[in-house]
Scaffold this active site. Structure first.
Site, mmCIF file in Angstrom:
data_model
loop_
_atom_site.group_PDB
_atom_site.id
_atom_site.type_symbol
_atom_site.label_atom_id
_atom_site.label_comp_id
_atom_site.label_asym_id
_atom_site.label_seq_id
_atom_site.Cartn_x
_atom_site.Cartn_y
_atom_site.Cartn_z
ATOM 1 N N ARG A 18 0.836 -1.201 0.000
ATOM 2 C CA ARG A 18 0.000 0.000 0.000
ATOM 3 C C ARG A 18 0.874 1.255 0.000
ATOM 4 N NH1 ARG A 18 -2.764 4.069 2.773
ATOM 5 N NH2 ARG A 18 -4.918 4.313 2.065
ATOM 6 N N CYS A 19 1.944 1.233 0.805
ATOM 7 C CA CYS A 19 2.850 2.390 0.861
ATOM 8 C C CYS A 19 3.478 2.681 -0.507
ATOM 9 C CB CYS A 19 3.973 2.131 1.860
ATOM 10 S SG CYS A 19 3.453 2.093 3.576
ATOM 11 N N MET A 20 3.717 1.623 -1.280
ATOM 12 C CA MET A 20 4.428 1.782 -2.553
ATOM 13 C C MET A 20 3.518 2.146 -3.718
ATOM 14 S SD MET A 20 7.340 -1.152 -2.587
ATOM 15 C CE MET A 20 6.155 -2.475 -2.717
#
Length: 406
Positions: A396-398
């Site tokens: 999700r962060c990426m």
């Protein structure tokens, strides 16, 4: 498909923004790890192969992958004046104050990086003194400086595209980030949302020039009417107030409620999405560590350009059920085992990217959590993560969704 449309964490993902890790990781050194927010130095070649596999999984599931470096390069290529403006702004924001060095770095970039994409990638990677080949005989500073000194620091966290800006419905929050190191990353979002023909008309809900810090990992779109925002190490309540005012006062926005989750202030709970993400219409991954006292503030418009705030102390499930509209199941990272949860949380076991209800991308290394998710009926797509996970961020962060189907 111009503009943005993200009114959910789980509706079918159609377009997503990524940044492929580049030479900025080569400019990480043991001495600069803490300053640049890394715990270790990833092996670039393997990190790139892992990231390419991530993009491959997304494409195979029908998602269009767009790269940040390409969008910025298209802006830079569109006008000589814009290119000049971008270069000088980047130099200024890199902390270069002397006219001598502004000219040296400008000339170095213009002479060595005429290609717009190569120029953008170089601004991400940083510049060290050795590259510039300056005449040291007329400068005391240069004579006493180590030739390996970074004149313009790299931006190694850029492959976490979730944080510098966040899509909210049909608008964007262009964030003022927690650390100076990462705040420089938002220059790319500024140029995309100000000048790129596909995105320049997107409503701006927060500015990188605002005083208070907020990051995209703390912003979750529950549905078209409800937004969740974490009060965390990296997002201040003052920023949420400002965001709420802008969202509620935009006639094109459908958001009626913002839920502000007050999460523990620690590196392990860096953002809301490291402890809590939606993965299906009725399922959320959650870190067991936030299942104790968790205060949630319900923020709504008072109907007169102001805000109403109500503290909620019910169990997390009850609050989510009210806003999701059905009973929900919270699936603990590590299956609830304290050791597995702590280990896999450190490697972003709760940080999943949902491609459509029930289909999620996860790091393969979190095998205990992944098995639990499969037992719950989820379609679990695993990606390699030995090197990418060193940056302390998951799928999700990426990724920054640009368009999800309504």
């Amino acid at each position: 498909m111009a503009g943005v449309n993200v009114k959910s964490e789980i509706k079918p993902l159609k377009r997503v923004l990524l940044h492929r890790p580049g030479d900025e990781l080569l400019n990480l050194t043991p001495d600069t790890l803490e300053e640049l927010l890394f715990d270790d130095i990833p092996f670039l070649r393997v990190a790139q192969a892992e990231h390419d596999r991530f993009a491959e999984i997304l494409r195979s599931e029908g998602v269009e992958v767009v790269y940040l470096e390409d969008l910025v390069a298209e802006v830079v290529a569109s006008s000589k004046d814009l290119r000049e403006q971008f270069v000088y702004q980047w130099i200024e924001e890199a902390g270069i104050r002397t006219e001598r060095y502004k000219k040296i770095i400008h000339d170095y970039l213009e002479e060595n990086y005429p290609d717009p994409k190569e120029l953008v990638l170089k601004t991400m990677a940083g510049i060290n003194l050795q590259e510039l080949h300056v005449n040291k005989s007329d400068s005391l500073v240069d004579l006493v400086s180590d030739t390996c000194k970074l004149v313009c620091a790299p931006m190694p966290n850029l492959y976490f595209t979730r944080d510098p800006f966040a899509m909210i419905g049909n608008g964007v929050s262009l964030n003022h980030m927690y650390s100076e190191t990462r705040n420089r990353e938002t220059i790319y979002g500024e140029y995309v949302f100000k000048y790129h023909p596909d995105y320049k008309d997107v409503p701006l809900y927060y500015s990188r020039y605002n005083t208070f810090h907020i990051e995209g990992g703390d912003i979750l779109n529950i549905n078209d009417k409800v937004l969740a925002v974490g009060i965390s190490q990296r997002t201040e309540p003052d920023a949420i107030d400002q965001l709420a005012h802008n969202v509620f006062n935009d006639p094109t926005s459908t958001i009626e409620t913002i839920l502000a989750f007050n999460i523990p202030n620690s590196r392990a709970f860096m953002h809301l999405d490291t402890v809590f993400t939606q993965i299906d219409t009725d399922k959320f991954t959650v870190h067991p560590g936030i299942m104790g006292p968790l205060t949630v503030f319900e923020v709504t418009s008072d109907g007169n350009q102001g805000l109403k705030v109500r503290e909620r102390n019910e169990p997390l499930e009850h609050i989510l059920e009210e806003y999701v509209g059905c009973p929900v199941e919270l699936i603990p990272c590590g299956g609830g085992d304290r050791i597995a949860a702590a280990r896999e949380q450190w490697n972003d076991g709760s940080n999943t990217l949902c491609l459509r209800p029930g289909t999620i991308v996860v790091y393969e290394r979190n095998d205990v959590t992944n098995e639990v998710l499969r037992e719950k009926g989820l379609n679990v797509l695993e990606m390699p993560s030995a090197e990418l996970s060193r940056g302390r961020g998951g799928p999700r962060c990426m990724s920054m969704p640009i368009w999800r189907e309504d």
